[in-house]
Design a protein around this motif. Structure first.
Motif, short mmCIF file in Angstrom:
data_model
loop_
_atom_site.label_atom_id
_atom_site.label_comp_id
_atom_site.label_asym_id
_atom_site.label_seq_id
_atom_site.Cartn_x
_atom_site.Cartn_y
_atom_site.Cartn_z
N THR A 14 45.42 28.51 40.56
CA THR A 14 45.09 27.20 40.00
C THR A 14 44.82 26.22 41.13
O THR A 14 45.58 26.15 42.10
CB THR A 14 46.24 26.67 39.13
OG1 THR A 14 46.46 27.59 38.05
CG2 THR A 14 45.89 25.31 38.53
N LEU A 15 43.72 25.49 41.02
CA LEU A 15 43.33 24.52 42.05
C LEU A 15 43.76 23.11 41.65
O LEU A 15 43.74 22.77 40.48
CB LEU A 15 41.81 24.56 42.24
CG LEU A 15 41.18 25.89 42.60
CD1 LEU A 15 39.69 25.70 42.85
CD2 LEU A 15 41.84 26.52 43.79
N SER A 43 41.10 28.87 38.11
CA SER A 43 41.28 27.82 37.11
C SER A 43 41.57 26.50 37.79
O SER A 43 42.17 26.45 38.87
CB SER A 43 42.45 28.17 36.17
OG SER A 43 42.17 29.34 35.45
N LEU A 44 41.17 25.41 37.14
CA LEU A 44 41.51 24.07 37.60
C LEU A 44 42.83 23.65 36.98
O LEU A 44 43.39 24.33 36.11
CB LEU A 44 40.40 23.08 37.24
CG LEU A 44 39.03 23.37 37.88
CD1 LEU A 44 37.99 22.41 37.34
CD2 LEU A 44 39.12 23.27 39.39
N TRP A 45 43.34 22.48 37.39
CA TRP A 45 44.61 21.96 36.90
C TRP A 45 44.67 21.85 35.39
O TRP A 45 45.74 21.97 34.78
CB TRP A 45 44.86 20.58 37.52
CG TRP A 45 43.74 19.62 37.19
CD1 TRP A 45 42.55 19.51 37.84
CD2 TRP A 45 43.69 18.70 36.10
NE1 TRP A 45 41.76 18.56 37.23
CE2 TRP A 45 42.43 18.04 36.17
CE3 TRP A 45 44.58 18.34 35.09
CZ2 TRP A 45 42.05 17.07 35.26
CZ3 TRP A 45 44.20 17.36 34.18
CH2 TRP A 45 42.95 16.73 34.26
N CYS A 50 36.56 27.83 37.10
CA CYS A 50 35.76 27.33 38.21
C CYS A 50 35.57 28.45 39.22
O CYS A 50 36.43 29.32 39.36
CB CYS A 50 36.47 26.13 38.85
SG CYS A 50 35.66 25.43 40.30
N PRO A 78 33.49 20.25 38.36
CA PRO A 78 34.94 20.43 38.51
C PRO A 78 35.65 19.18 39.05
O PRO A 78 35.26 18.65 40.09
CB PRO A 78 35.04 21.59 39.50
CG PRO A 78 33.80 21.48 40.34
CD PRO A 78 32.73 20.91 39.46
N LEU A 80 39.45 17.65 40.25
CA LEU A 80 40.73 18.16 40.72
C LEU A 80 41.93 17.39 40.22
O LEU A 80 43.06 17.73 40.53
CB LEU A 80 40.74 18.20 42.26
CG LEU A 80 39.84 19.29 42.87
CD1 LEU A 80 39.91 19.24 44.37
CD2 LEU A 80 40.24 20.67 42.36
N PRO A 293 32.66 19.69 45.35
CA PRO A 293 32.40 20.19 43.99
C PRO A 293 30.92 20.20 43.63
O PRO A 293 30.17 19.32 44.04
CB PRO A 293 33.16 19.18 43.11
CG PRO A 293 33.13 17.90 43.92
CD PRO A 293 33.11 18.29 45.36
N LEU A 314 33.52 25.11 43.45
CA LEU A 314 34.21 24.32 44.46
C LEU A 314 34.08 25.01 45.81
O LEU A 314 34.58 26.12 45.99
CB LEU A 314 35.69 24.13 44.10
CG LEU A 314 36.42 23.04 44.86
CD1 LEU A 314 35.81 21.67 44.56
CD2 LEU A 314 37.90 23.02 44.51
#
Length: 403
Positions: A14-15, A43-45, A50, A78, A80, A293, A314
């Protein structure tokens, strides 16, 4: 030569990912991902998927391909944090967040102020600013916080001079921009900071319209091609980018040299290496540590991996700048390395327009600091230092030094 790894479909990551024990290294999760593949589905937050790009060549491909958009309003872009979504979608978009031809039209208005020839002509003025900052710091005694007393004042004075912003207002705009680059700032505070800074710059632009001078902001107003909102947006991105990145590079670059005494000793003995040293520090530290991004406008295949239209990408600069295929032994600081292929300023049409000025500032600031303070050293244990892990621009929060 080790063959480049192929892209893989998914990874439980997770980013943004947290930094590890070494403050100079990228997040271990990014380096681990790169060992498997230069492109990784993560995955993003907020759970959104992504593509994480960590390979140097793959990143250059993405950043120069017009099928990947820098516009935050595009589907799949994306974000963050909630605050970054607020910042990038609710404000008047700067040229950094526009695609061509609009991006090119606005960027051309600035090109003449940031060409290499102009930056070189500014060196005597930059040298005076650096010397004056050091004079003030040294006059206070034999110790200081290098961030507060040197690294921040130098680029703040430079960007104020360039834009025509009164330096007397530096504490105000530094406070506002600090909130804008903090991933933890709530959306409502981002909105308030944007409104406050936008109002300040709009009023300043109007003042330049009434009382023109030789500043960049005044010249932009005089062109008559931008409305007040566009002038303010242009001023905001230059104000934020013009001091945040350079300030952190000065202080964090100093710390990196202090922690690598053999490299520091060589630079003191061979000051002519300062240009190479700055390029290597830019590569090694990669202070824009949350990456660049983009969003795919159509299906694009890279190294056999299909990135579909509407998917976010990203580009993790810190990982690409450690890519062993381009920078063998890249985990070590080596000021004699040919680091010119680093991606610290990005790549393609959106690469940092201010890089000639940033290079000149860093060369003069670091070179002068080491020359004038040959006994410079940390004033606290290294282990007590704190880092800007929650900021879009990474660095050290404060740097107590003595000499």
């Amino acid at each position: 030569m080790t063959p480049a790894p192929r892209a893989v479909a998914d990874r439980e990551l997770t980013l943004p990912a947290p930094r590890g024990a070494c403050p100079f290294s990228p997040a271990p999760a990014y380096l681990d991902a790169h060992q498997s593949a230069p492109l990784t589905k993560v995955s993003l937050w907020d759970g959104e998927p992504c593509w994480l790009v960590t390979g140097h060549q793959q990143m250059r491909t993405v950043l120069q391909d017009k099928r990947f958009s820098a516009d935050a309003r595009v589907a799949g872009f994306p974000f963050l944090s909630p605050g970054r979504r607020q910042l990038l979608t609710k404000a008047q978009p700067s040229f950094l967040r526009l695609d061509d031809p609009e991006h090119a039209r606005l960027r051309r208005m600035l090109t003449g102020d940031f060409i290499v020839k102009r930056a070189e002509a500014q060196r005597p003025q930059l040298q005076r600013i650096v010397d004056e900052a050091l004079d003030r710091m040294i006059a206070k005694g034999a110790s200081a916080d290098l961030v507060r007393d040197f690294a921040l004042p130098v680029p703040s004075r430079v960007i104020c001079l360039l834009l025509g912003v009164p330096y007397a207002d530096h504490e105000f705009f530094e406070g506002q921009t600090s909130m804008l680059v903090d991933l933890s700032t709530p959306p409502e505070q981002i909105k308030a900071a944007m409104g406050t800074l936008n109002g300040y710059l709009t009023e300043l632009a109007e003042r330049k319209r009434r009382e023109p001078d030789d500043s960049l902001l005044s010249r932009l107003v005089a062109r008559g091609e931008l409305n007040e909102a566009e002038c303010a947006a242009m001023g905001m991105v230059l104000l934020v980018a013009g001091h945040e990145t350079t300030a952190n590079m000065i202080s964090f670059g100093t710390l990196a040299l202090l922690r690598n005494p053999a490299q520091l000793a060589r630079l003191r003995a061979e000051p002519e290496l300062i240009k190479d040293a700055v390029e290597e520090l830019l590569r090694y530290l990669s202070v824009v540590h949350f990456g660049l991004p983009r969003a795919a406008l159509e299906d694009v295949e890279i190294d056999g991996t299909l990135i579909r239209a509407g998917e976010g990408v990203l580009c993790m600069l810190s990982a690409a700048n450690r890519d062993e295929l381009v920078f063998p032994g890249g985990d070590a600081l080596d000021i004699s390395r040919d680091a010119r292929r680093h991606l610290a300023f990005g790549f393609g049409v959106h690469q940092c327009i201010g890089q000639p000025l940033a290079r000149a500032e860093l060369q003069i600031a670091l070179g002068t600091l080491l020359r004038r303070l040959p006994q410079l050293r940390l004033a606290v244990p290294y282990e007590e230092l704190e880092y800007r892990t929650d900021k879009a621009v990474y660095g050290v929060r404060s740097l107590p030094v003595t000499w």
